[in-house]
Design an enzyme around this catalytic site. Sequence first.
Site, PDB file in Angstrom:
ATOM      1  N   ASP A  67       2.869  40.533  -3.259  1.00 43.78           N
ATOM      2  CA  ASP A  67       1.923  41.552  -3.361  1.00 43.78           C
ATOM      3  C   ASP A  67       0.678  41.438  -2.608  1.00 43.78           C
ATOM      4  O   ASP A  67      -0.443  41.748  -3.172  1.00 43.78           O
ATOM      5  CB  ASP A  67       1.592  41.641  -5.011  1.00 43.78           C
ATOM      6  CG  ASP A  67       2.506  42.205  -5.735  1.00 43.78           C
ATOM      7  OD1 ASP A  67       3.484  43.007  -5.461  1.00 43.78           O
ATOM      8  OD2 ASP A  67       2.886  41.286  -7.082  1.00 43.78           O
ATOM      9  N   GLU A  68       0.851  41.137  -1.312  1.00 44.34           N
ATOM     10  CA  GLU A  68      -0.320  41.071  -0.379  1.00 44.34           C
ATOM     11  C   GLU A  68      -0.180  41.726   0.594  1.00 44.34           C
ATOM     12  O   GLU A  68      -0.928  41.145   1.679  1.00 44.34           O
ATOM     13  CB  GLU A  68      -0.853  39.439  -0.318  1.00 44.34           C
ATOM     14  CG  GLU A  68      -0.861  38.667  -1.663  1.00 44.34           C
ATOM     15  CD  GLU A  68      -1.632  37.368  -1.424  1.00 44.34           C
ATOM     16  OE1 GLU A  68      -2.101  37.095  -0.484  1.00 44.34           O
ATOM     17  OE2 GLU A  68      -2.061  36.609  -2.564  1.00 44.34           O
TER      18      GLU A  68
END
EC number: 3.5.1.10
Length: 279
Positions: A223-224
């Site tokens: 999620d980055e």
Amino acid sequence: MRTMNTILTTQCDDDVGLIAKITGLCHQHNLNITRNNEFVDKDAQRFFMRTELSGVISDDFLPSLAELLPDGAELALHSSEKTKVVLLATKEAHCLGGVLLKQFEKALNIEVLAVIANYADLAPLAAGFGVPFHVVSHEGLSRAEHDQKVGDLIASYQPDIIGLAKYMRILSPEFVARFEGKIINIHHSFLPAFIGAKPYHQAFERGVKIIGATAHFVNNELDEGPIILQDVTHVSHADTAEMMAKMGKDVEKTVFCKALQLASEHKLFINGNRTVVFA
């Protein structure tokens, strides 16, 4: 030769006169520029440009342009054909349903080739829109084995973009590398915030006043990946976690569809861990 309206995307090291070189060559080839966007990342010294063209594009146009630009320039011509998409899903219907409905309404410049899921729950939804649905169960398989099976199925469709429509599986590094720069995910908050289980309950406990969603490209950091688009809706002390979840799903659906539309219009450029997004 190409006779249809075409989009030229350019990214390269920044240099003097790049816009003049590109537009000058378009003029030499009798191409009309109907729209143009450009951006220079001054820190990275990187140049990005999206150019809409009309006219006949000869086979020597891109090679001639490459000779004018810095070494390693990334150039591509995109036709007006719909962008091919494969969607991955699990059990949540809102993002998948949102995309399928938008496609049915011809509101997105995409063609959903197939839906692949690790459960069969959403098969009736895909069937209602006439989209092939495949179940690739993860039961009894390692993450790498499951990703290999899913990846092979995706590859058989040769999509331009892979959309994670609330696909609740962590992807292996091998899978991400196989489809580098093609995977778009939707996340249930601004990143990085409220990571993990029950994000709306976390938000409720913290008394937040806005909730949002983030669409991003997928990389090997959970999620980055580079952020494409974000949006919010306002909430109050009177809203329960369940009410927030319902509102949040609407935001997720909208942001996910918009991100796929931007990709289909070739308005997205990955710039390190960021993106350049032309409106």
